[in-house]
Design a protein around this motif. Structure first.
Motif, PDB file in Angstrom:
ATOM      1  N   PHE A   1       0.865  -1.175   0.000  1.00  0.00           N
ATOM      2  CA  PHE A   1       0.000   0.000   0.000  1.00  0.00           C
ATOM      3  C   PHE A   1       0.905   1.229   0.000  1.00  0.00           C
ATOM      4  O   PHE A   1       1.664   1.451   0.947  1.00  0.00           O
ATOM      5  N   ALA A   2       0.829   1.986  -1.064  1.00  0.00           N
ATOM      6  CA  ALA A   2       1.746   3.120  -1.219  1.00  0.00           C
ATOM      7  C   ALA A   2       1.021   4.273  -1.901  1.00  0.00           C
ATOM      8  O   ALA A   2      -0.059   4.101  -2.481  1.00  0.00           O
ATOM      9  N   THR A   3       1.627   5.437  -1.831  1.00  0.00           N
ATOM     10  CA  THR A   3       1.079   6.598  -2.522  1.00  0.00           C
ATOM     11  C   THR A   3       1.923   6.901  -3.754  1.00  0.00           C
ATOM     12  O   THR A   3       3.051   6.432  -3.881  1.00  0.00           O
ATOM     13  N   LEU A   4       1.366   7.689  -4.640  1.00  0.00           N
ATOM     14  CA  LEU A   4       2.140   8.378  -5.666  1.00  0.00           C
ATOM     15  C   LEU A   4       1.818   9.846  -5.436  1.00  0.00           C
ATOM     16  O   LEU A   4       0.739  10.310  -5.811  1.00  0.00           O
ATOM     17  N   SER A   5       2.734  10.550  -4.804  1.00  0.00           N
ATOM     18  CA  SER A   5       2.428  11.866  -4.264  1.00  0.00           C
ATOM     19  C   SER A   5       3.234  12.984  -4.906  1.00  0.00           C
ATOM     20  O   SER A   5       4.403  12.786  -5.270  1.00  0.00           O
ATOM     21  N   PRO A   6       2.636  14.167  -4.997  1.00  0.00           N
ATOM     22  CA  PRO A   6       3.388  15.350  -5.441  1.00  0.00           C
ATOM     23  C   PRO A   6       4.331  15.827  -4.345  1.00  0.00           C
ATOM     24  O   PRO A   6       4.236  15.389  -3.192  1.00  0.00           O
ATOM     25  N   ILE A   7       5.233  16.710  -4.709  1.00  0.00           N
ATOM     26  CA  ILE A   7       6.158  17.320  -3.739  1.00  0.00           C
ATOM     27  C   ILE A   7       5.973  18.837  -3.878  1.00  0.00           C
ATOM     28  O   ILE A   7       6.807  19.530  -4.460  1.00  0.00           O
ATOM     29  N   PRO A   8       4.872  19.369  -3.374  1.00  0.00           N
ATOM     30  CA  PRO A   8       4.463  20.734  -3.723  1.00  0.00           C
ATOM     31  C   PRO A   8       5.415  21.838  -3.296  1.00  0.00           C
ATOM     32  O   PRO A   8       5.471  22.886  -3.940  1.00  0.00           O
ATOM     33  N   GLY A   9       6.186  21.630  -2.238  1.00  0.00           N
ATOM     34  CA  GLY A   9       7.047  22.708  -1.768  1.00  0.00           C
ATOM     35  C   GLY A   9       8.484  22.639  -2.237  1.00  0.00           C
ATOM     36  O   GLY A   9       9.306  23.495  -1.876  1.00  0.00           O
ATOM     37  N   PHE A  10       8.833  21.633  -3.069  1.00  0.00           N
ATOM     38  CA  PHE A  10      10.248  21.391  -3.373  1.00  0.00           C
ATOM     39  C   PHE A  10      10.902  22.520  -4.163  1.00  0.00           C
ATOM     40  O   PHE A  10      11.962  23.019  -3.787  1.00  0.00           O
ATOM     41  N   ARG A  11      10.292  22.951  -5.256  1.00  0.00           N
ATOM     42  CA  ARG A  11      10.960  23.955  -6.099  1.00  0.00           C
ATOM     43  C   ARG A  11      11.129  25.281  -5.356  1.00  0.00           C
ATOM     44  O   ARG A  11      12.168  25.940  -5.496  1.00  0.00           O
ATOM     45  N   GLN A  12      10.162  25.659  -4.565  1.00  0.00           N
ATOM     46  CA  GLN A  12      10.282  26.898  -3.784  1.00  0.00           C
ATOM     47  C   GLN A  12      11.404  26.779  -2.759  1.00  0.00           C
ATOM     48  O   GLN A  12      12.203  27.703  -2.575  1.00  0.00           O
TER      49      GLN A  12
ATOM     50  N   GLN B   1       6.224  22.988  -9.584  1.00  0.00           N
ATOM     51  CA  GLN B   1       6.297  22.835  -8.134  1.00  0.00           C
ATOM     52  C   GLN B   1       7.380  21.844  -7.678  1.00  0.00           C
ATOM     53  O   GLN B   1       7.841  21.925  -6.538  1.00  0.00           O
ATOM     54  N   SER B   2       7.805  20.933  -8.557  1.00  0.00           N
ATOM     55  CA  SER B   2       8.767  19.924  -8.086  1.00  0.00           C
ATOM     56  C   SER B   2       9.731  19.462  -9.164  1.00  0.00           C
ATOM     57  O   SER B   2      10.322  18.389  -9.025  1.00  0.00           O
ATOM     58  N   CYS B   3       9.924  20.254 -10.222  1.00  0.00           N
ATOM     59  CA  CYS B   3      10.793  19.856 -11.336  1.00  0.00           C
ATOM     60  C   CYS B   3      10.380  18.504 -11.906  1.00  0.00           C
ATOM     61  O   CYS B   3      11.210  17.733 -12.402  1.00  0.00           O
ATOM     62  N   GLY B   4       9.076  18.188 -11.821  1.00  0.00           N
ATOM     63  CA  GLY B   4       8.543  16.950 -12.363  1.00  0.00           C
ATOM     64  C   GLY B   4       8.655  15.746 -11.445  1.00  0.00           C
ATOM     65  O   GLY B   4       8.149  14.669 -11.786  1.00  0.00           O
ATOM     66  N   LEU B   5       9.300  15.887 -10.287  1.00  0.00           N
ATOM     67  CA  LEU B   5       9.493  14.745  -9.388  1.00  0.00           C
ATOM     68  C   LEU B   5       8.210  14.390  -8.632  1.00  0.00           C
ATOM     69  O   LEU B   5       7.407  15.257  -8.284  1.00  0.00           O
ATOM     70  N   MET B   6       8.036  13.098  -8.377  1.00  0.00           N
ATOM     71  CA  MET B   6       6.995  12.614  -7.471  1.00  0.00           C
ATOM     72  C   MET B   6       7.643  11.620  -6.516  1.00  0.00           C
ATOM     73  O   MET B   6       8.785  11.181  -6.729  1.00  0.00           O
ATOM     74  N   VAL B   7       6.921  11.263  -5.463  1.00  0.00           N
ATOM     75  CA  VAL B   7       7.481  10.392  -4.433  1.00  0.00           C
ATOM     76  C   VAL B   7       6.462   9.328  -4.048  1.00  0.00           C
ATOM     77  O   VAL B   7       5.256   9.569  -4.060  1.00  0.00           O
TER      78      VAL B   7
END
Length: 496
Positions: free
Chosen positions: A344-355, A458-464
């Motif tokens: 059970f996992a997420t595919l999540s944005p990283i909204p604060g990374f680029r800032q 928001q994250s240079c295209g990265l997700m986690v």
């Protein structure tokens, strides 16, 4: 009208609502915010009008220019609010009176509503003398047989009539909906007007009780759900905007599940919902999951449940947490339906990374060894590389190949941001704070997981991926309470 036409109409309408909503805070700025704007443009502070308290306005005879309600109407409104909590009237009558005030509120302008918030916040306070006396009696009783009784009296003395007022508003059928919407109206103005904070804190406390997860129902939202409920899904989706009827149908297909929490007093309104993909591996990118033309996955081979979107729907319930319990209940439901599921996992944005990167790129560059710094410098065309050169190169992330030093550096920085950056002992990134607080761990970074304009910005295209290991949730929470973010070996390997 067929399903396709209906969904397309709904998508267009709600997309318009979102655009309009983004404009409201500035267009409906309260006087205190307007004053701030005047200061910013060079106006004299002395020229700004003084803000009167409701106590002063209730005693006055004339309305000042920036005030919505005249003193006479303000006094009448206060009388109507006090009548709601009149100890001589029944709960039923109090609820009827509250419903009448709610009807007035529905037709009031925003600044007229703001005056009512101020009355509720400033005029319904605990009796200071009774609190002071009860506090002294409690202090004197500590360590004696009367301590417990004195504590109860002190607690009762500190309860404001405001709480009783909110309870009466909750008594009529639409009362919960009214109060949640009222707080949503008020939230944008809290920073500008601290007088509203007492009402806000009281409402958050009451909502945390009324909307306790023990009172909530978990319901599946499917393509066969009522049209009005699917409308809510379109309206409130906050992570990946729904673009078409095919998009909605894809998210509700046979290899997907969507669940929401509902309250009995708001039965047609999801408070929060989660979208899940059932696949045979941990998802590395959002594009395949949102591909409307892709065939449904084979459920017989599904071993992974991927939570790819979690959306709170009610701004007025800010501060009331449902996410932890929602994920637990969904996992239990999925395990019962699909015993083969293992991960059970997420595919999540990283909204604060680029800032964050914009402020911390220099420090991250200083942490590199000479060899890595030289490689990066040659890649960005300047040695030694400066923060600005690196950031400029980072903005071309979608064009970087697998061996690019800039790409490698971005992964180093993202791992540091998620696994090391703390504020007050908690993860800096809001999505990380949510999932790690629920007991998940940071499992994997995904290059170009979200190549959309929003994802790049928001994250240079990265997700986690955050992994929910059901046997280690408590262990991960314990680590987090010690200021240690639980991460996988792969994330640790990216630390500089």
């Amino acid at each position: 009208m067929n399903a396709a036409d209906w969904i397309n109409r709904s998508v267009s309408r709600f997309a318009g609502d979102k655009k309009q909503a983004s404009k409201e805070p500035e267009a409906l700025a309260p006087p205190a915010q307007a004053a701030t704007k005047k200061i910013a443009t060079g106006a004299s502070v002395d020229a700004l009008p003084a803000v009167r308290s409701t106590r002063e306005r209730l005693k006055a005879t004339l309305r000042q220019k920036e005030e919505a309600l005249s003193p006479r109407v303000l006094r009448r409104t206060l009388e109507e609010l006090r009548a709601i909590v009149d100890p001589q009237v029944s709960e039923v009558e109090g609820g009827r009176r509250a419903r009448g005030v709610a009807g007035w509120y529905a037709g009031a302008s925003l600044n007229e509503r703001r005056d009512m918030w101020l009355l509720m916040s400033e005029q319904f306070v605990a009796d200071a003398q009774k609190v002071k006396l009860a506090q002294a009696q409690f202090a004197a009783a500590v360590g004696t047989p009367d301590e417990a009784v004195a504590e109860v009296r002190y607690r009762r003395a500190t309860v404001s009539p405001r709480r009783r007022l909110l309870q009466r508003f909750s008594a009529f059928p639409e009362g919960f909906r009214f109060l949640v919407d009222l707080r949503a109206d008020m939230l944008p103005y809290l920073k500008a007007d601290k007088r509203l904070q007492a009402l806000d804190v009281e409402m958050e406390y009451m909502f945390s009780t009324w909307f306790d997860v023990g009172f909530l129902d978990l319901r599946r939202i499917s393509w066969d759900s009522p049209a009005s409920l699917i409308e809510k899904l379109i309206k409130y989706e906050a992570v990946h905007d729904i673009k078409s009827w095919a998009d909605v149908k894809n998210r509700l297909d046979s290899d997907r599940r969507c669940y929401g929490f509902f309250h009995p007093r708001m039965p047609d309104e999801p408070l929060i919902f989660v979208e899940v993909a059932l696949i045979d591996e941990m998802a590395a990118g959002i594009t395949p999951l949102l591909d409307e033309s892709a065939a449904p996955a084979d459920l017989a081979k599904a071993t992974n449940a991927i939570f790819y979107s979690i959306s709170n729907t009610q701004a007025g319930l800010r501060g009331v947490s449902f996410g932890d319990s929602l994920i637990k209940r969904v996992v239990e439901t999925l395990c019962a339906e699909f015993p083969r599921l293992k991960h059970f996992a997420t595919l999540s944005p990283i909204p604060g990374f680029r800032q964050w990167l914009g402020k911390n790129a220099g420090a991250m560059l200083e942490a590199l060894d000479d060899k890595e710094r030289a490689l990066l410098g040659r890649a960005v065309g300047f040695e030694p590389p400066t923060a600005q050169h690196f950031l400029t190169a980072a903005d071309t992330a979608s064009t970087l190949d697998e061996k690019s030093p800039v790409r490698r550096m971005l992964l180093h920085c993202a791992a540091h941001y998620l696994g090391k950056a703390l504020e007050d002992g908690k993860p800096l990134d809001p999505v990380a704070r949510f999932h790690l607080g629920n007991g998940a761990r940071i499992e994997r970074l995904n290059w170009m997981g979200d190549p959309s304009p929003k994802g790049l910005k928001q994250s240079c295209g990265l997700m986690v991926n955050y992994l929910y290991d059901l046997k280690r949730l408590d262990k991960h929470r314990a680590l987090l309470s010690q200021g240690k973010i639980p991460v996988s070996g792969g994330i640790e390997g990216l630390y500089i």
